[in-house]
Design an enzyme around this catalytic site. Sequence first.
Site, mmCIF file in Angstrom:
data_model
loop_
_atom_site.group_PDB
_atom_site.id
_atom_site.type_symbol
_atom_site.label_atom_id
_atom_site.label_comp_id
_atom_site.label_asym_id
_atom_site.label_seq_id
_atom_site.Cartn_x
_atom_site.Cartn_y
_atom_site.Cartn_z
ATOM 1 C CD GLU A 1 -25.105 12.329 -0.889
ATOM 2 O OE1 GLU A 1 -24.869 11.552 0.595
ATOM 3 O OE2 GLU A 1 -25.384 12.068 -1.368
ATOM 4 C CB CYS B 1 -27.645 12.951 -4.981
ATOM 5 S SG CYS B 1 -26.706 12.428 -3.972
ATOM 6 C CG ASN C 1 -31.472 7.929 -2.663
ATOM 7 O OD1 ASN C 1 -31.074 8.555 -1.307
ATOM 8 N ND2 ASN C 1 -30.389 8.812 -3.662
HETATM 9 O O1 G3H Z 1 -28.096 9.484 -3.661
HETATM 10 C C1 G3H Z 1 -26.853 9.634 -3.095
HETATM 11 C C2 G3H Z 1 -26.254 9.229 -2.926
HETATM 12 O O2 G3H Z 1 -25.012 9.617 -1.968
HETATM 13 C C3 G3H Z 1 -25.685 8.255 -4.653
HETATM 14 O O3 G3H Z 1 -24.883 7.350 -4.204
HETATM 15 O O4 G3H Z 1 -23.209 7.465 -6.169
HETATM 16 O O5 G3H Z 1 -23.845 5.324 -5.023
HETATM 17 O O6 G3H Z 1 -25.228 5.956 -6.327
HETATM 18 P P1 G3H Z 1 -23.969 6.416 -5.798
#
Ligand code: G3H
Length: 494
Positions: free
Chosen positions: A265, A299, A169
């Site tokens: 993560e 996430c 992603n």
């Molecule tokens: O999908 C996991 C990412 O660390 C989320 O990052 O909050 O900048 O979209 P974000």
Amino acid sequence: MPDEFFSPIFDNKTPSTYRYFDGEQWRESESRKTIPIISPVDNTIVAYTQVVTEKEIDAVLNHAVVSQSGWENTALNKRVSIMHLVADWIRHFQDYLTVLMTREIGKTHDEAKGEIVRTADLIDYYAQEVQSIRGETLDSDNFPGFEKGKIAMVEHVAHGVVLAIAPFNYPVNLSASKIAPALLMGNSVVLKPPTQGALSALHLVRIFEKAGVPKGVLSAVTGVGNDIGNYIVSHPNVSMVAFTGSSDTGLAIAGKAAMKPLLFECGGNNPAIVLPDADMHTTAREIVKGAFQYSGQRCTGIKYVLTMPNIRDQLLPLIKDAMTEMVKAGDPRSLETKLVGPVISEDAAIHIEEVVNEAILQGATLIVGGKRTKALMEPTILTGVKPTMRVIAKETFGPVMSFVDVASVDEAIQIINASEYGLQASVFTKDEGSGIVVAQQLNVGTVQINGSPQRGPDHFPFLGVKHSGVGVQGVRYSLEAMSRVKSVIINKPQ
Ligand code: G3H
């Protein structure tokens, strides 16, 4: 110009075949096997990637070990300059990388560009922050029963070889967020890019190479996660594992990594509690942003909203209005499309549709969306969802947001704390004091008061508890995690 810069990484056929990077050269694997990368946008083959062999992984990791000490002993100011150059090159190629990423993973044009520019800013920030990481000296006589005579000299040293495993992603940002701090702290790095997203990540690796990272210090191996993943994670030459991905994969990797330090993560499945005094307009907009950004494949996406039925009824029309303004599902290449493009594959969309239908069969009500065309899942809202329904019991990585009715804030807190996840949660209220009281009772890494969950700004701490992660990220935190403390104790003769 981009073609010339990136030419060693793929051949000139259409679709092209990408090579893996052994730390020195871009190579085809002796396996002679490749993986087609299918665009979720139009179902065409974007390119092929290599399936590397265990023997090739051994060679890459040996090279990484041999090169690491020279790199750790390279002046920090030199490592810092290389990182700034990487950031400059990323900005230089932002349009080219945006087009590639949009086609490869279906991220909307603006969100893809946002990821790339953010990555350049992040690398610059790491390079700046690393210069303030210092060791310390400790005296023995501070501890009861000890006299002067011992001095501990405490330094931050590299782990050795860091294995960086990045998700589909954020293939550029979540590769760079591991590679840059690991390199700055003197580690060598082997990147295992996501299968889908590998093309974007390999371009990033080429930029690091061109910016002057020495031979063997950074490499990238591609293949099917489960096949090479198991082998590489438990490899004795890997000293630390930094991973972003699902909780299930995280648990499997943690099992294999044994006593290696981990920085993980994992799944988020983030809830939002709306208190009766919340500003409903702001709350509705934040919920829409949180639920539908990058098609709900973050996430940090909001997956369910816990509130009383009367508050839910006030919110729903405002959420629908906000969706009309903020969301337009469609082709991610079009500048008209906002937040929702196709999810990563048609199979993923089929799964999302399935869990939505299952929730409806179990008694949930479909308010909007629910339909799928190939990989494009409509932005979907369900009400009357129960915590046991699969759509929220497990993280549904797609544009689906569920309302869960609760009778009290205490019930909402109980539901959140009973979940296997614990990344972030939001609390919406005009009374920040009440928000803090609720926040203190939530067993999650971060609570956002009056905002949707998010990782940024990237120097804030970012962490998950329970199945949502291990360790803390965020610029300084990541730099610290990518190193370990080593002490040398000087014993003065008595
Ligand atoms: O999908 C996991 C990412 O660390 C989320 O990052 O909050 O900048 O979209 P974000």
